[in-house]
Enzyme design. Structure first.
Site, PDB file in Angstrom:
ATOM      1  N   ARG A  49       0.823  -1.212   0.000  1.00 37.96           N
ATOM      2  CA  ARG A  49       0.000   0.000   0.000  1.00 37.96           C
ATOM      3  C   ARG A  49       0.863   1.271   0.000  1.00 37.96           C
ATOM      4  O   ARG A  49       0.483   2.272  -0.597  1.00 37.96           O
ATOM      5  CB  ARG A  49      -0.874  -0.040   1.254  1.00 37.96           C
ATOM      6  CG  ARG A  49      -1.842   1.080   1.396  1.00 37.96           C
ATOM      7  CD  ARG A  49      -2.478   0.986   2.763  1.00 37.96           C
ATOM      8  NE  ARG A  49      -3.508  -0.041   2.802  1.00 37.96           N
ATOM      9  CZ  ARG A  49      -4.787   0.204   2.502  1.00 37.96           C
ATOM     10  NH1 ARG A  49      -5.168   1.399   2.147  1.00 37.96           N
ATOM     11  NH2 ARG A  49      -5.676  -0.750   2.571  1.00 37.96           N
ATOM     12  N   PHE A  93      -5.049  -3.224  -2.267  1.00 35.31           N
ATOM     13  CA  PHE A  93      -5.490  -4.558  -2.699  1.00 35.31           C
ATOM     14  C   PHE A  93      -7.013  -4.697  -2.727  1.00 35.31           C
ATOM     15  O   PHE A  93      -7.556  -5.561  -3.391  1.00 35.31           O
ATOM     16  CB  PHE A  93      -4.896  -5.643  -1.796  1.00 35.31           C
ATOM     17  CG  PHE A  93      -3.389  -5.613  -1.719  1.00 35.31           C
ATOM     18  CD1 PHE A  93      -2.635  -5.177  -2.797  1.00 35.31           C
ATOM     19  CD2 PHE A  93      -2.726  -6.036  -0.572  1.00 35.31           C
ATOM     20  CE1 PHE A  93      -1.245  -5.132  -2.734  1.00 35.31           C
ATOM     21  CE2 PHE A  93      -1.340  -6.004  -0.506  1.00 35.31           C
ATOM     22  CZ  PHE A  93      -0.597  -5.547  -1.587  1.00 35.31           C
ATOM     23  N   LYS A 179      10.502 -27.948   4.954  1.00 40.67           N
ATOM     24  CA  LYS A 179      11.755 -28.172   5.699  1.00 40.67           C
ATOM     25  C   LYS A 179      12.405 -29.471   5.221  1.00 40.67           C
ATOM     26  O   LYS A 179      11.719 -30.471   4.995  1.00 40.67           O
ATOM     27  CB  LYS A 179      11.472 -28.235   7.211  1.00 40.67           C
ATOM     28  CG  LYS A 179      11.096 -26.868   7.803  1.00 40.67           C
ATOM     29  CD  LYS A 179      10.963 -26.935   9.302  1.00 40.67           C
ATOM     30  CE  LYS A 179      10.388 -25.656   9.884  1.00 40.67           C
ATOM     31  NZ  LYS A 179      11.357 -24.585  10.105  1.00 40.67           N
ATOM     32  N   GLU A 213       9.768 -23.195  20.765  1.00 34.88           N
ATOM     33  CA  GLU A 213      10.470 -21.989  20.315  1.00 34.88           C
ATOM     34  C   GLU A 213      10.990 -21.233  21.526  1.00 34.88           C
ATOM     35  O   GLU A 213      10.316 -21.205  22.559  1.00 34.88           O
ATOM     36  CB  GLU A 213       9.520 -21.074  19.555  1.00 34.88           C
ATOM     37  CG  GLU A 213       9.025 -21.659  18.255  1.00 34.88           C
ATOM     38  CD  GLU A 213       8.079 -20.686  17.584  1.00 34.88           C
ATOM     39  OE1 GLU A 213       8.580 -19.797  16.879  1.00 34.88           O
ATOM     40  OE2 GLU A 213       6.863 -20.790  17.776  1.00 34.88           O
ATOM     41  N   ASP A 232      -2.229 -21.178  15.763  1.00 40.45           N
ATOM     42  CA  ASP A 232      -1.008 -20.734  15.090  1.00 40.45           C
ATOM     43  C   ASP A 232      -0.085 -21.915  14.739  1.00 40.45           C
ATOM     44  O   ASP A 232       0.620 -21.868  13.735  1.00 40.45           O
ATOM     45  CB  ASP A 232      -0.263 -19.748  16.017  1.00 40.45           C
ATOM     46  CG  ASP A 232       0.911 -19.072  15.334  1.00 40.45           C
ATOM     47  OD1 ASP A 232       0.738 -18.607  14.189  1.00 40.45           O
ATOM     48  OD2 ASP A 232       2.002 -19.005  15.923  1.00 40.45           O
ATOM     49  N   HIS A 237       1.127 -26.759  11.471  1.00 34.84           N
ATOM     50  CA  HIS A 237       2.435 -27.433  11.460  1.00 34.84           C
ATOM     51  C   HIS A 237       2.414 -28.788  12.178  1.00 34.84           C
ATOM     52  O   HIS A 237       2.887 -29.793  11.645  1.00 34.84           O
ATOM     53  CB  HIS A 237       3.501 -26.553  12.112  1.00 34.84           C
ATOM     54  CG  HIS A 237       3.588 -25.166  11.527  1.00 34.84           C
ATOM     55  ND1 HIS A 237       3.418 -24.908  10.189  1.00 34.84           N
ATOM     56  CD2 HIS A 237       3.832 -23.961  12.103  1.00 34.84           C
ATOM     57  CE1 HIS A 237       3.554 -23.600   9.977  1.00 34.84           C
ATOM     58  NE2 HIS A 237       3.800 -23.008  11.122  1.00 34.84           N
ATOM     59  N   LYS A 337       5.799 -21.112  23.037  1.00 36.73           N
ATOM     60  CA  LYS A 337       6.753 -20.004  22.928  1.00 36.73           C
ATOM     61  C   LYS A 337       7.515 -19.916  24.243  1.00 36.73           C
ATOM     62  O   LYS A 337       6.999 -20.320  25.291  1.00 36.73           O
ATOM     63  CB  LYS A 337       6.011 -18.674  22.731  1.00 36.73           C
ATOM     64  CG  LYS A 337       4.962 -18.680  21.627  1.00 36.73           C
ATOM     65  CD  LYS A 337       5.571 -18.488  20.268  1.00 36.73           C
ATOM     66  CE  LYS A 337       4.508 -18.362  19.198  1.00 36.73           C
ATOM     67  NZ  LYS A 337       4.812 -19.099  17.968  1.00 36.73           N
ATOM     68  N   LYS A 342      15.096 -23.753  21.126  1.00 37.51           N
ATOM     69  CA  LYS A 342      14.344 -23.959  19.887  1.00 37.51           C
ATOM     70  C   LYS A 342      14.579 -25.401  19.481  1.00 37.51           C
ATOM     71  O   LYS A 342      15.732 -25.829  19.301  1.00 37.51           O
ATOM     72  CB  LYS A 342      14.834 -23.017  18.787  1.00 37.51           C
ATOM     73  CG  LYS A 342      14.041 -23.166  17.488  1.00 37.51           C
ATOM     74  CD  LYS A 342      14.299 -22.018  16.530  1.00 37.51           C
ATOM     75  CE  LYS A 342      13.575 -22.193  15.205  1.00 37.51           C
ATOM     76  NZ  LYS A 342      12.148 -21.916  15.259  1.00 37.51           N
TER      77      LYS A 342
HETATM   78  C1  BG6 Z   1       4.748 -19.676  12.060  1.00 38.35           C
HETATM   79  C2  BG6 Z   1       4.035 -19.167  13.276  1.00 38.35           C
HETATM   80  O1  BG6 Z   1       3.871 -20.337  11.207  1.00 38.35           O
HETATM   81  O2  BG6 Z   1       5.784 -20.579  12.456  1.00 38.35           O
HETATM   82  C3  BG6 Z   1       5.001 -18.508  14.223  1.00 38.35           C
HETATM   83  O3  BG6 Z   1       3.033 -18.252  12.886  1.00 38.35           O
HETATM   84  C4  BG6 Z   1       6.154 -19.427  14.547  1.00 38.35           C
HETATM   85  O4  BG6 Z   1       4.348 -18.120  15.421  1.00 38.35           O
HETATM   86  C5  BG6 Z   1       6.774 -19.983  13.275  1.00 38.35           C
HETATM   87  O5  BG6 Z   1       7.112 -18.676  15.268  1.00 38.35           O
HETATM   88  C6  BG6 Z   1       7.799 -21.059  13.597  1.00 38.35           C
HETATM   89  O6  BG6 Z   1       8.467 -21.439  12.428  1.00 38.35           O
HETATM   90  P1  BG6 Z   1       9.938 -22.050  12.479  1.00 38.35           P
HETATM   91  O7  BG6 Z   1      10.240 -22.413  11.069  1.00 38.35           O
HETATM   92  O8  BG6 Z   1      10.836 -20.987  13.030  1.00 38.35           O
HETATM   93  O9  BG6 Z   1       9.859 -23.234  13.396  1.00 38.35           O
END
Ligand code: BG6
Length: 488
Positions: A49, A93, A179, A213, A232, A237, A337, A342
């Site tokens: 935008r 958009f 991945k 994470e 999320d 995932h 989180k 990680k």
């Molecule tokens: C995203 C989420 O889809 O995946 C995030 O919205 C998250 O909250 C991220 O941090 C994690 O991805 P990766 O590849 O760092 O494990």
């Protein structure tokens, strides 16, 4: 340029100044260029935008590239070539009137890839705009997650897209599918007959999937607080990982054969009733704590936080799949989180041998596990029992890993998930993208959990940042006589 470059395309990136585009998408496109995979004629149109001079935005994109691509991977000549492919255009958009001008700017394109790095509420308008300006026929659309926030809203988004784009030109991203080690799961399971005979309830006692994470909300409070960890991370995932572990062998590697098998798993997920919810699902929210020796604030103290929020930043749950292969095998999923590290890994725990012949005190030690490490230190390790060496050791058993590390194998870098996914869209290959029905079954299963929480007025349990979640997450698995693998 290498001859492996895929066919040329125009790549229109909607939401080009957003975090995802700047942090992930432009760097991924740059890496494809560096690898010689972008055709000389491929152009990239950044759309947002903001209406300042295009040169200002292009310079900002260049700066972000310098920041997000490792210095050792910046090649001045490639960077120059890459920047020369880029163009910026400001547009609204939601304004149908802006699309004919976009079509003019693109000119006669053979193939357009339209990547939506925008909120899903705008996807319908972009699709309609592309169609009305005569671009739809030649376009593949790429949809970022989250697609909706429940089954109903995801259907609305998908239906709005489907008015103009058939499923075979709709690419729904779940970046976990890009991945490298997730890809390897398919190879591991279906290129090795060794595992398939063991891959069922006769031999596997339980499965753990952890996606932890260290980061907190990273300036995304507004989005995250509406979503929470279940929407999320679990809805997409973790359920995708579960599908790849649990699915039956597909008849071939085609996108639909793989996706048909994944859908069967999602359909077989046992619902978790309101009565089971308290025992089988744990919600958590981090409070202030320490990560790597540094104090970090709690979720409610993050910038722009609503101090009353009861959104979860952690979920652990016990799922079951109702079919012949998996009956009675719990799948423990957890994601959060502000965890101590990680770590994304899948642990397959095999059952004990049917007849035990070693000394009784060693019995608890015995277990074969297959550990699939998605990140960091990508690799696969199979824990096997061996005998301790030495004349004085008798039949002293020890668990040792048979290790396969991808991070140091072949000395080559592991591409980021987005690099692979963008390449697959350019090739027109849908294997690594999520079909509409997968998204819907995943939402359906998650919706019942959310509805249960809402009915019960369930509040998330606190856990200190830097820990593995609330105590209840331990209880969830210890209740079954097990523990999370590797927790310190
Ligand atoms: C995203 C989420 O889809 O995946 C995030 O919205 C998250 O909250 C991220 O941090 C994690 O991805 P990766 O590849 O760092 O494990």
């Amino acid at each position: 340029m290498a001859s492996t470059a895929v066919e040329p395309c125009a790549f229109a990136l909607f939401g080009a100044l957003g975090d995802l585009a700047l942090r992930k998408l432009f760097p991924a496109l740059y890496q494809l260029d560096r690898a010689g995979l972008l055709h000389a004629e491929t152009r990239i149109l950044a759309l947002a935008r903001e209406s300042d001079e295009p040169a200002t935005h292009l310079a900002a994109i260049g700066e972000h590239l310098q920041r997000h691509v490792p210095a050792s991977e910046i090649d001045a000549a490639v960077m120059q070539r890459f920047m020369a492919r880029l163009d910026y255009r400001s547009m609204d958009f939601l304004q149908a009137a802006d699309y004919p001008a976009l079509a003019d700017r693109l000119g006669p394109v053979e193939r357009l890839i339209a990547y939506f790095a925008t909120p899903a509420s705008v996807y319908g308008a972009i699709c309609a705009g592309l169609a009305q300006s005569g671009l739809a026929e030649r376009t593949r659309v790429v949809l970022e997650k989250p697609i909706g926030h429940d089954l109903g809203s995801s259907r609305e988004v998908n239906d709005a897209v489907a008015l103009h784009f058939p499923e075979n030109r709709t690419y729904r991203i779940d970046h976990y599918l890009g991945k490298e080690t997730v890809q390897n799961l398919i190879a591991l399971r279906f290129a090795n007959s060794l595992f398939e005979t063991q891959w069922n309830q006769n031999h596997i006692s339980h499965v753990e999937i952890t996606v932890a994470e260290q980061v907190g909300i990273e300036g995304r409070w507004g989005y995250f607080d509406q979503a929470g960890q279940l929407r999320d991370m679990i809805q997409n995932h973790l359920l995708q990982l579960l599908c790849l572990i649990a699915m039956d062998p597909p008849s071939d590697l085609s996108a639909d054969s793989i996706r048909d098998e994944k859908v069967k798993v999602l359909k077989a997920l046992a619902p978790i009733t309101a009565e089971q919810l308290g025992q089988q699902v744990v919600r958590g929210q981090y409070i202030a704590g320490g990560i790597l020796g540094k104090s970090v604030p709690g979720y409610l103290e993050e910038d722009n936080a609503n101090a009353q929020s009861d959104t979860e930043t952690f979920v652990a749950l016990r799922a079951e799949i109702r079919n012949w292969r998996w009956s009675g095998v719990p799948f423990y999923l957890r994601t959060g989180k502000r965890m101590p590290q990680k770590l994304s890994q899948i642990v397959i725990h095999f059952k004990e041998a049917p007849h035990y012949i070693f000394s009784p005190e060693q019995r608890p030690l015995i277990s074969n596990r297959l550990i699939i490490r998605l990140q960091p230190d990508e690799g696969i390790s199979l824990q096997v029992m061996t005998k301790d060496q030495g004349l004085d050791k008798g039949m002293q058993l020890r668990s040792r890993p048979l290790q396969l590390s991808f991070s140091d194998s072949h000395g080559s870098r592991i591409p980021d998930a987005y690099e692979r996914l963008l390449l697959e869209v350019m090739k027109g290959n849908q294997n690594l993208f999520v079909r509409k029905d997968e998204i819907e079954y995943a939402w359906k299963w998650c919706d019942q959990l959310i509805a249960g929480w809402q009915r019960q007025g369930d509040s998330p349990k606190p856990y200190a940042a830097g820990t593995w979640g609330p105590m209840a997450a331990m209880a969830l698995i210890t209740r079954d006589g097990r523990s999370w693998y590797g927790d310190l």
